[in-house]
Scaffold this active site. Sequence first.
Site, mmCIF file in Angstrom:
data_model
loop_
_atom_site.group_PDB
_atom_site.id
_atom_site.type_symbol
_atom_site.label_atom_id
_atom_site.label_comp_id
_atom_site.label_asym_id
_atom_site.label_seq_id
_atom_site.Cartn_x
_atom_site.Cartn_y
_atom_site.Cartn_z
ATOM 1 N N GLY A 101 -49.357 -8.908 -7.375
ATOM 2 C CA GLY A 101 -50.811 -9.187 -6.824
ATOM 3 C C GLY A 101 -51.572 -7.903 -7.417
ATOM 4 N N GLU A 128 -42.289 -4.348 -5.847
ATOM 5 C CA GLU A 128 -40.813 -4.384 -5.877
ATOM 6 C C GLU A 128 -40.453 -5.527 -6.929
ATOM 7 O OE1 GLU A 128 -42.387 -5.916 -3.287
ATOM 8 O OE2 GLU A 128 -41.312 -7.817 -2.644
ATOM 9 N N ASP A 164 -49.560 -3.967 0.271
ATOM 10 C CA ASP A 164 -48.554 -4.130 1.567
ATOM 11 C C ASP A 164 -47.790 -2.560 1.945
ATOM 12 O OD1 ASP A 164 -47.162 -7.401 0.614
ATOM 13 O OD2 ASP A 164 -49.138 -6.746 1.328
ATOM 14 N N ARG A 208 -64.847 -14.187 23.575
ATOM 15 C CA ARG A 208 -63.770 -15.028 22.651
ATOM 16 C C ARG A 208 -62.650 -14.111 22.368
ATOM 17 N NH1 ARG A 208 -68.014 -17.917 18.273
ATOM 18 N NH2 ARG A 208 -67.755 -19.975 19.735
ATOM 19 N N MET A 267 -52.940 -9.726 5.089
ATOM 20 C CA MET A 267 -51.863 -9.810 4.255
ATOM 21 C C MET A 267 -50.945 -8.996 4.779
ATOM 22 S SD MET A 267 -53.257 -10.447 0.261
ATOM 23 C CE MET A 267 -53.506 -12.070 -0.210
ATOM 24 N N GLY A 268 -49.623 -9.093 3.924
ATOM 25 C CA GLY A 268 -48.308 -8.237 4.307
ATOM 26 C C GLY A 268 -47.298 -9.325 4.611
ATOM 27 N N GLU A 323 -49.560 -12.083 7.768
ATOM 28 C CA GLU A 323 -49.099 -13.384 7.346
ATOM 29 C C GLU A 323 -47.660 -13.686 7.401
ATOM 30 O OE1 GLU A 323 -50.278 -13.642 3.466
ATOM 31 O OE2 GLU A 323 -49.283 -11.730 2.567
ATOM 32 N N ARG A 375 -60.987 -17.990 17.911
ATOM 33 C CA ARG A 375 -61.344 -18.337 16.623
ATOM 34 C C ARG A 375 -60.402 -17.468 15.708
ATOM 35 N NH1 ARG A 375 -64.033 -21.327 19.003
ATOM 36 N NH2 ARG A 375 -66.349 -22.139 18.954
ATOM 37 N N HIS A 406 -57.149 -12.621 0.475
ATOM 38 C CA HIS A 406 -57.333 -11.852 -0.462
ATOM 39 C C HIS A 406 -58.641 -11.258 -0.756
ATOM 40 C CE1 HIS A 406 -54.301 -14.558 -1.946
ATOM 41 N NE2 HIS A 406 -54.290 -14.103 -3.137
#
Length: 342
Positions: free
Chosen positions: A10, A103, A127, A162, A169-170, A222, A266, A272
């Site tokens: 990534g 990695e 990450d 709300r 990400m992770g 995630e 929500r 990304h």
Amino acid sequence: MRIGVLTGGGDCPGLNAVLRAIVRRADTGLDHTVIGFRYGWRGLIEGATVSLDRAAVRGTLPRGGTILGSSRTNPYKTEGGVERVLRTLQREAIDALIAIGGEDTLGVARKLGAEGVRAVGVPKTIDNDLSATEVTFGFDTAVQTAVDAIDRLHTTAESHDRVMVVEVMGRHAGWVALHSGLAGGANAILIPERSFDVGALCDRLEARHARGENASIVVVAEGATPVEGTMTLLSGEIDEFGHVRLGGIGGRVADEIRARTGFDTRTTILGHVLRGGTPTAFDRILASRFGVEAADAAHDGDFATMVALQCDRIVRVPIEAGVGGLKLVDPERYALAEVFLG
Ligand code: F6P
């Protein structure tokens, strides 16, 4: 010396700063030639190269992404991939190869060492889950980008009473979620290292509402997973390193909150966005330091190593120290966050 460079896995902000530092060090300090390979290990399989000189990296310090391109190609999963990599290195007369990646990318560099490839690794991932280095470039930028978004979500959550679920990400490690949740003032942080009980989460949100605190922020990595049997999950496609395509847990958590509490909820998936854009000053400097040290390690013939940040110094460690096991969020770090959650 001819130094080959590739960026794999990534992408993240700071990659171009590493390339720029390698070229500037090689060009002025060491008088070597730098050859870039396109799209990670795919460029070595296909022999796709580009000359990396001062002109090629000029103006790239603040630019996100990688001018070489990247991929998740694994030579060990490609027919004849390793032989083709070795042939390319021989044909291009590469004396040393600098692999910039996480990695997976560095794991390939380590294995190719047994085939005689003279490699130096540079740790890269938003990450921040690579061992042996206190932090990887890309992480600071990703956290700041997430915090900027969370700051904005607070005001709209408060305007509408709300619950805002923010997915970051992770894949295996929750460092982005932990740091952006802490810095962003989240009320709950769900990470891959700790399975979460969505019922307990809803209890916490209801307790907040009972105190009149009707707006809440829930940050979800995630890769976070619910306690067995408490929620159904979606599953995505698998890449060449066996990773499943993630994304969507945030929406599932929001569905459960809405169904169990009735609160207006929500979801925002930052995805990304956290991998794009210009690197922070911290990441530009760390990436530059990594690049210079990697060029020096290549020059010194110090192979099967990875550059790393330890106690604010750039050091060289055996590459297996970086890829032998993931650096996960430890309970003590999460315990600090719990002071502020709820
Ligand atoms: O490994 C870094 C990372 O950003 C993970 O956090 C994320 O799950 C993955 O890459 C996404 O990969 P891709 O961009 O290939 O979908």
